[in-house]
Design an enzyme around this catalytic site. Structure first.
Site, PDB file in Angstrom:
ATOM      1  N   ASN A 289     -10.069   0.090  -0.678  1.00  0.00           N
ATOM      2  CA  ASN A 289      -8.601   0.134  -0.655  1.00  0.00           C
ATOM      3  C   ASN A 289      -8.070  -0.439  -1.973  1.00  0.00           C
ATOM      4  OD1 ASN A 289      -5.873  -0.215  -0.228  1.00  0.00           O
ATOM      5  ND2 ASN A 289      -6.088  -1.209   1.770  1.00  0.00           N
TER       6      ASN A 289
ATOM      7  N   CYS B 188       0.804  -1.229   0.000  1.00  0.00           N
ATOM      8  CA  CYS B 188       0.000   0.000   0.000  1.00  0.00           C
ATOM      9  C   CYS B 188       0.835   1.276   0.000  1.00  0.00           C
ATOM     10  CB  CYS B 188      -0.957  -0.002   1.182  1.00  0.00           C
ATOM     11  SG  CYS B 188      -2.181  -1.310   1.043  1.00  0.00           S
TER      12      CYS B 188
ATOM     13  N   HIS C 134      -3.400   7.287   2.352  1.00  0.00           N
ATOM     14  CA  HIS C 134      -3.772   5.968   1.827  1.00  0.00           C
ATOM     15  C   HIS C 134      -5.146   5.609   2.378  1.00  0.00           C
ATOM     16  CE1 HIS C 134      -3.835   1.848   0.732  1.00  0.00           C
ATOM     17  NE2 HIS C 134      -3.680   1.401   1.964  1.00  0.00           N
TER      18      HIS C 134
HETATM   19  O1  UT7 Z   1      -3.873  -1.173   3.455  1.00  0.00           O
HETATM   20  C1  UT7 Z   1      -2.867  -1.965   3.980  1.00  0.00           C
HETATM   21  C2  UT7 Z   1      -2.883  -2.089   5.438  1.00  0.00           C
HETATM   22  N1  UT7 Z   1      -4.140  -2.601   5.916  1.00  0.00           N
HETATM   23  C3  UT7 Z   1      -4.827  -1.915   6.800  1.00  0.00           C
HETATM   24  O2  UT7 Z   1      -4.456  -0.828   7.167  1.00  0.00           O
HETATM   25  C4  UT7 Z   1      -6.052  -2.600   7.381  1.00  0.00           C
HETATM   26  C5  UT7 Z   1      -6.028  -2.472   8.881  1.00  0.00           C
HETATM   27  N2  UT7 Z   1      -7.118  -3.173   9.537  1.00  0.00           N
HETATM   28  C6  UT7 Z   1      -8.412  -2.804   9.461  1.00  0.00           C
HETATM   29  O3  UT7 Z   1      -8.765  -1.900   8.742  1.00  0.00           O
HETATM   30  C7  UT7 Z   1      -9.396  -3.505  10.374  1.00  0.00           C
HETATM   31  O4  UT7 Z   1      -8.684  -4.305  11.282  1.00  0.00           O
HETATM   32  C8  UT7 Z   1     -10.457  -4.384   9.652  1.00  0.00           C
HETATM   33  C9  UT7 Z   1     -11.409  -3.488   8.891  1.00  0.00           C
HETATM   34  C10 UT7 Z   1      -9.764  -5.353   8.715  1.00  0.00           C
HETATM   35  C11 UT7 Z   1     -11.258  -5.160  10.688  1.00  0.00           C
HETATM   36  O5  UT7 Z   1     -11.830  -4.274  11.632  1.00  0.00           O
HETATM   37  P1  UT7 Z   1     -11.637  -4.502  13.185  1.00  0.00           P
HETATM   38  O6  UT7 Z   1     -12.399  -3.440  13.836  1.00  0.00           O
HETATM   39  O7  UT7 Z   1     -10.180  -4.573  13.467  1.00  0.00           O
HETATM   40  O8  UT7 Z   1     -12.344  -5.895  13.428  1.00  0.00           O
HETATM   41  P2  UT7 Z   1     -11.752  -7.242  14.034  1.00  0.00           P
HETATM   42  O9  UT7 Z   1     -10.899  -7.914  13.031  1.00  0.00           O
HETATM   43  O10 UT7 Z   1     -11.175  -6.953  15.387  1.00  0.00           O
HETATM   44  O11 UT7 Z   1     -13.069  -8.059  14.221  1.00  0.00           O
HETATM   45  C12 UT7 Z   1     -14.103  -7.640  15.135  1.00  0.00           C
HETATM   46  C13 UT7 Z   1     -15.301  -8.564  14.951  1.00  0.00           C
HETATM   47  C14 UT7 Z   1     -14.936 -10.039  14.951  1.00  0.00           C
HETATM   48  O12 UT7 Z   1     -15.977 -10.748  15.584  1.00  0.00           O
HETATM   49  P3  UT7 Z   1     -15.846 -11.260  17.110  1.00  0.00           P
HETATM   50  O13 UT7 Z   1     -14.640 -12.146  17.115  1.00  0.00           O
HETATM   51  O14 UT7 Z   1     -15.671 -10.022  17.912  1.00  0.00           O
HETATM   52  O15 UT7 Z   1     -17.122 -11.978  17.331  1.00  0.00           O
HETATM   53  C15 UT7 Z   1     -14.936 -10.385  13.509  1.00  0.00           C
HETATM   54  O16 UT7 Z   1     -15.185 -11.743  13.265  1.00  0.00           O
HETATM   55  O17 UT7 Z   1     -15.930  -8.302  13.705  1.00  0.00           O
HETATM   56  C16 UT7 Z   1     -16.060  -9.543  12.972  1.00  0.00           C
HETATM   57  N3  UT7 Z   1     -15.932  -9.250  11.557  1.00  0.00           N
HETATM   58  C17 UT7 Z   1     -16.983  -8.933  10.764  1.00  0.00           C
HETATM   59  N4  UT7 Z   1     -18.295  -8.829  11.031  1.00  0.00           N
HETATM   60  C18 UT7 Z   1     -19.097  -8.475  10.000  1.00  0.00           C
HETATM   61  C19 UT7 Z   1     -14.809  -9.226  10.799  1.00  0.00           C
HETATM   62  N5  UT7 Z   1     -15.108  -8.909   9.526  1.00  0.00           N
HETATM   63  C20 UT7 Z   1     -16.451  -8.724   9.484  1.00  0.00           C
HETATM   64  C21 UT7 Z   1     -17.337  -8.381   8.455  1.00  0.00           C
HETATM   65  N6  UT7 Z   1     -18.659  -8.269   8.747  1.00  0.00           N
HETATM   66  N7  UT7 Z   1     -16.936  -8.156   7.182  1.00  0.00           N
END
Ligand code: UT7
Length: 332
Positions: free
Chosen positions: A286, A116, A256
């Protein structure tokens, strides 16, 4: 003689027609529009459909438009750098494919891979060839067809990425405009959190790698999120501080577009208001190397000659950095 700087003298972007909405994703994986919007800021993204359509298709369209806008003939280009993580093929370079298609017969071309952060790495690299006085016209493209490496059964990654490309023209100037400063970083220990397991020389494609779904983006989202928030904000603030810039001096932050929450944290750290933050994550998601030039393209008509802008990115590698750019031209 004044120092030669590399000025951005034109920008163009291209996104494919197909719109993949949050609603459509709801039919593919267990997710919903509310979760995606509140956690990422993304409403829809563009997808390049069709057989044999690679990243070069996006890059070619972006560069062709750039040449038209800047009244440049393809054979005037000295160098074309393509930042991409999704090259058409492992080799030859996608930059070569783009250059061949547009008729850039006098250019030498190469790809640069920094996930990225690819575009800001490539912009910094390209600017060096201008600043030495060696070259007069350098095209820097950021292009990715992320849909080619996204697992559309994995709800944690498939909601984030989209396809798109942007390109800028770099030319020399002796005025106090152009790429003014850059601070780039890499930390290879971050590889464990964000990578693609197979398809490279370490683990070439096999039936097993395909069965294990290893040809897709693997991301530990929350780990990457923490590094991204801290590093993108820190490096942006450091570039401002070492150039005695305050939030008031900045016309726009060009971040970004990975997650709206990372962007908001960076803007807060820089003490700049939301109205000065370029945003298109809601419509393109993204696009990896494409995000920053696509933002510049979308906001081009709001930029004036002499405006201070900060470009900032964080991505796989880990890679990150920030650039201070003084915009080189007024709206058409
Ligand atoms: O561009 C290159 C670098 N990349 C980035 O900068 C990305 C950085 N990361 C992020 O943007 C975020 O971590 C994500 C958008 C990928 C995920 O968001 P988050 O707030 O960190 O969520 P999480 O992974 O901590 O998951 C929280 C909950 C989980 O459920 P439980 O375990 O709390 O029951 C996930 O299973 O949200 C759940 N979850 C979803 N629920 C509905 C994960 N993806 C989804 C989804 N829809 N698509």
């Amino acid at each position: 003689m004044n120092k030669i700087r590399a000025a951005i003298t034109g920008v163009n972007g291209y996104v494919p027609d197909y719109v993949l909405t949050n609603k459509e994703l709801e039919t593919m994986v267990e997710t919903n529009d509310e979760w995606i919007t509140s956690r990422t800021g993304i409403k829809e993204r563009r997808i390049l459909k069709g057989e044999d359509q690679g990243t070069s298709v996006l890059g070619i369209a972006a560069v062709k438009g750039l040449l038209e806008k800047t009244n440049t003939k393809a054979d005037e280009i000295d160098l074309l750098i393509c930042a991409t993580t999704t090259p058409d093929m492992t080799f030859p370079a996608t930059a070569n494919i783009i250059a061949n298609e547009i008729g850039a017969v006098n250019a030498f071309n190469y790809d640069l891979q920094a996930a990225c952060s690819g575009f800001i790495y490539a912009l910094t690299t390209g600017s060096q060839f201008i600043e030495t006085g060696k070259y007069k016209k350098v095209v820097v493209v950021g292009a990715d067809k992320m849909s080619s490496i996204v697992d559309y059964t994995d709800r944690t990654t498939c909601i984030i990425f989209g396809d798109g490309a942007g390109a800028v023209m770099l030319e020399p100037t002796e005025e106090e405009i152009g790429i003014m400063d850059a601070k780039l970083h890499s930390d290879g220990s971050g590889a464990q959190h964000l990578h693609m397991k197979a398809g490279g020389s370490r683990r070439p494609a096999s039936h097993e790698t395909i069965d294990r779904r290893e040809h897709f983006v693997f991301q530990e989202g929350s780990a990457v999120f923490k590094f991204a928030v801290t590093n993108m904000a820190d490096v942006s603030a450091q570039v401002m501080e070492r150039n005695n810039l305050t939030g008031d001096d900045i016309a726009f932050l060009v971040p970004h577009q990975a997650n709206k929450r990372i962007i908001d944290a960076t803007a807060r750290r820089m003490e700049i208001g939301a109205e000065k933050v370029m945003l298109n994550i809601h419509k393109y998601g993204n696009t990896t190397s494409g995000t920053i030039p696509l933002c510049l393209w979308n906001y081009e008509d709001q930029l004036k000659k002499g405006d201070n802008i900060i470009l900032a990115a964080f991505g796989g590698g880990f890679t990150w950095g920030a650039l201070w750019v003084k915009w080189a031209y007024d709206p058409a």
